[in-house]
Design a protein around this motif. Structure first.
Motif, PDB file in Angstrom:
ATOM      1  N   ALA A 122       0.853  -1.187   0.000  1.00 26.85           N
ATOM      2  CA  ALA A 122       0.000   0.000   0.000  1.00 26.85           C
ATOM      3  C   ALA A 122       0.890   1.239   0.000  1.00 26.85           C
ATOM      4  O   ALA A 122       2.002   1.225   0.528  1.00 26.85           O
ATOM      5  CB  ALA A 122      -0.908   0.018   1.227  1.00 26.85           C
ATOM      6  N   VAL A 123       0.372   2.294  -0.594  1.00 21.09           N
ATOM      7  CA  VAL A 123       1.075   3.576  -0.654  1.00 21.09           C
ATOM      8  C   VAL A 123       0.210   4.633   0.008  1.00 21.09           C
ATOM      9  O   VAL A 123      -0.988   4.722  -0.263  1.00 21.09           O
ATOM     10  CB  VAL A 123       1.370   3.987  -2.113  1.00 21.09           C
ATOM     11  CG1 VAL A 123       2.036   5.366  -2.162  1.00 21.09           C
ATOM     12  CG2 VAL A 123       2.230   2.947  -2.807  1.00 21.09           C
ATOM     13  N   VAL A 124       0.820   5.412   0.878  1.00 23.55           N
ATOM     14  CA  VAL A 124       0.151   6.584   1.449  1.00 23.55           C
ATOM     15  C   VAL A 124       0.999   7.801   1.108  1.00 23.55           C
ATOM     16  O   VAL A 124       2.193   7.844   1.424  1.00 23.55           O
ATOM     17  CB  VAL A 124      -0.024   6.471   2.975  1.00 23.55           C
ATOM     18  CG1 VAL A 124      -0.642   7.764   3.519  1.00 23.55           C
ATOM     19  CG2 VAL A 124      -0.894   5.281   3.336  1.00 23.55           C
ATOM     20  N   GLY A 160      -5.193  -0.888  -8.468  1.00 21.51           N
ATOM     21  CA  GLY A 160      -5.927  -1.179  -7.235  1.00 21.51           C
ATOM     22  C   GLY A 160      -6.140  -2.633  -6.915  1.00 21.51           C
ATOM     23  O   GLY A 160      -6.379  -2.985  -5.752  1.00 21.51           O
ATOM     24  N   ALA A 161      -6.037  -3.517  -7.904  1.00 21.40           N
ATOM     25  CA  ALA A 161      -6.200  -4.949  -7.626  1.00 21.40           C
ATOM     26  C   ALA A 161      -4.984  -5.532  -6.922  1.00 21.40           C
ATOM     27  O   ALA A 161      -5.062  -6.604  -6.315  1.00 21.40           O
ATOM     28  CB  ALA A 161      -6.456  -5.714  -8.924  1.00 21.40           C
ATOM     29  N   GLU A 162      -3.867  -4.807  -6.993  1.00 20.72           N
ATOM     30  CA  GLU A 162      -2.622  -5.313  -6.392  1.00 20.72           C
ATOM     31  C   GLU A 162      -2.075  -4.412  -5.296  1.00 20.72           C
ATOM     32  O   GLU A 162      -1.516  -4.899  -4.299  1.00 20.72           O
ATOM     33  CB  GLU A 162      -1.553  -5.459  -7.487  1.00 20.72           C
ATOM     34  CG  GLU A 162      -1.917  -6.399  -8.599  1.00 20.72           C
ATOM     35  CD  GLU A 162      -0.930  -6.301  -9.740  1.00 20.72           C
ATOM     36  OE1 GLU A 162      -0.122  -7.229  -9.887  1.00 20.72           O
ATOM     37  OE2 GLU A 162      -0.952  -5.288 -10.474  1.00 20.72           O
ATOM     38  N   VAL A 163      -2.194  -3.105  -5.475  1.00 16.60           N
ATOM     39  CA  VAL A 163      -1.618  -2.139  -4.539  1.00 16.60           C
ATOM     40  C   VAL A 163      -2.674  -1.076  -4.252  1.00 16.60           C
ATOM     41  O   VAL A 163      -3.324  -0.575  -5.168  1.00 16.60           O
ATOM     42  CB  VAL A 163      -0.364  -1.459  -5.130  1.00 16.60           C
ATOM     43  CG1 VAL A 163       0.232  -0.466  -4.133  1.00 16.60           C
ATOM     44  CG2 VAL A 163       0.671  -2.491  -5.543  1.00 16.60           C
ATOM     45  N   ARG A 164      -2.842  -0.719  -2.975  1.00 19.97           N
ATOM     46  CA  ARG A 164      -3.765   0.347  -2.606  1.00 19.97           C
ATOM     47  C   ARG A 164      -3.019   1.684  -2.551  1.00 19.97           C
ATOM     48  O   ARG A 164      -1.887   1.737  -2.086  1.00 19.97           O
ATOM     49  CB  ARG A 164      -4.414   0.070  -1.251  1.00 19.97           C
ATOM     50  CG  ARG A 164      -5.353  -1.121  -1.255  1.00 19.97           C
ATOM     51  CD  ARG A 164      -6.030  -1.334   0.092  1.00 19.97           C
ATOM     52  NE  ARG A 164      -5.080  -1.574   1.167  1.00 19.97           N
ATOM     53  CZ  ARG A 164      -4.768  -0.699   2.113  1.00 19.97           C
ATOM     54  NH1 ARG A 164      -5.342   0.494   2.136  1.00 19.97           N
ATOM     55  NH2 ARG A 164      -3.894  -0.997   3.056  1.00 19.97           N
ATOM     56  N   SER A 215      -2.324  -0.502   6.880  1.00 20.01           N
ATOM     57  CA  SER A 215      -2.616  -1.792   7.509  1.00 20.01           C
ATOM     58  C   SER A 215      -3.727  -2.546   6.780  1.00 20.01           C
ATOM     59  O   SER A 215      -4.486  -1.979   5.989  1.00 20.01           O
ATOM     60  CB  SER A 215      -3.024  -1.577   8.970  1.00 20.01           C
ATOM     61  OG  SER A 215      -4.350  -1.074   9.044  1.00 20.01           O
ATOM     62  N   SER A 216      -3.839  -3.830   7.090  1.00 17.32           N
ATOM     63  CA  SER A 216      -4.891  -4.660   6.505  1.00 17.32           C
ATOM     64  C   SER A 216      -6.276  -4.220   6.969  1.00 17.32           C
ATOM     65  O   SER A 216      -7.278  -4.528   6.320  1.00 17.32           O
ATOM     66  CB  SER A 216      -4.665  -6.127   6.875  1.00 17.32           C
ATOM     67  OG  SER A 216      -4.665  -6.291   8.288  1.00 17.32           O
ATOM     68  N   ALA A 217      -6.341  -3.481   8.086  1.00 15.29           N
ATOM     69  CA  ALA A 217      -7.629  -2.980   8.565  1.00 15.29           C
ATOM     70  C   ALA A 217      -8.268  -2.037   7.555  1.00 15.29           C
ATOM     71  O   ALA A 217      -9.491  -1.874   7.537  1.00 15.29           O
ATOM     72  CB  ALA A 217      -7.456  -2.270   9.906  1.00 15.29           C
TER      73      ALA A 217
END
Length: 245
Positions: A122-124, A160-164, A215-217
């Motif tokens: 994931a990227v923020v 989006g199917a692989e990385v958020r 996080s996974s949350a």
């Protein structure tokens, strides 16, 4: 993690390490970086200029080596600001602010993408409420932060199917970047008066949201630009008016 030596970045490094992450962070202030690594375990500092593609590669390569080719998360946090009347600004001002704020996010995300896809990461990206609404005297900064939101949304659609991909938009956060502003008599009180939470934010306030988004949350949260501003951009605060009897 870019820009991890102070402020929001340092708070994110500490918060993510507390969650058990091995954090690679960048910056140019060696002394500040040493303070971070001394107080926070599981961290690796890579000195460099976030506008240099070679330096970005070195930092990403360090993360890939630690993660055996996988990257669980990337935080694009490096940023600079300058309050300049638009008519007084120069191309050098534009290039400096846009390079640090927006080009760095492009470079790090581009070079980390394969590792992020391998790690289902994931990227923020740290934007700003200035990326959501304009602010007088901050035209270039606003443009650079708005670009980060657009980049986040486009990449959320593309990968989006692989990385958020998500963005956080901090409001008035008491960091070193705001020190000069807060030193002006009455300025803190003025800023707090327009925030429903009635206080300035802290770097830790932002770090909590960044950690959650990674996080996974937050596994079904993608393409969002989330304000962390105590309600400042929710609408207009109504000044108190005397009661009529």
């Amino acid at each position: 993690m870019t820009g991890g030596t102070q402020g929001i970045g340092a708070a994110c490094v500490a918060r993510l390490a507390a969650d058990g992450a091995q954090v690679v962070f960048t910056g140019r202030d060696k002394e500040a970086a040493q303070a971070v690594t001394a107080s926070v375990p599981q961290t690796v500092f890579v000195e460099g200029d976030v506008t240099s593609e070679a330096d970005c590669r070195r930092a990403v390569d360090a993360a890939l080596e630690i993660g055996a080719g996988r990257i669980a998360g990337l935080v694009n946090n490096a940023g600079v600001s300058a309050r300049i009347a638009f008519e007084d600004s120069t191309l050098a001002d534009w290039n400096r602010i846009v390079s640090v704020n927006a080009t760095s996010a492009y470079l790090f995300t581009r070079h980390a993408l394969a590792g992020l896809r391998a790690g289902r990461g994931a990227v923020v990206t740290v934007s700003s409420i200035a990326g959501l609404v304009g602010e007088e005297g901050l035209a270039i900064y606003t443009a650079s932060k708005a670009a980060l939101i657009g980049l986040t949304q486009a990449l959320a659609l593309e990968y989006g199917a692989e990385v958020r991909f998500n963005a956080v938009c901090p409001g008035q956060i008491a960091t070193r970047m705001m020190a000069k502003t807060l030193a002006i008599p009455g300025r803190r009180e003025m800023l707090e008066s327009r925030i429903p939470a009635a206080r300035l934010g802290t770097p830790e306030d932002v770090a909590e949201v960044v950690a959650w988004l990674l996080s996974s949350a937050a596994g079904f949260v993608n393409g969002v630009a989330m304000s962390v501003d105590g309600g400042e951009t929710a609408g207009f605060m109504t000044p108190e008016t005397p009661s009529v009897s």
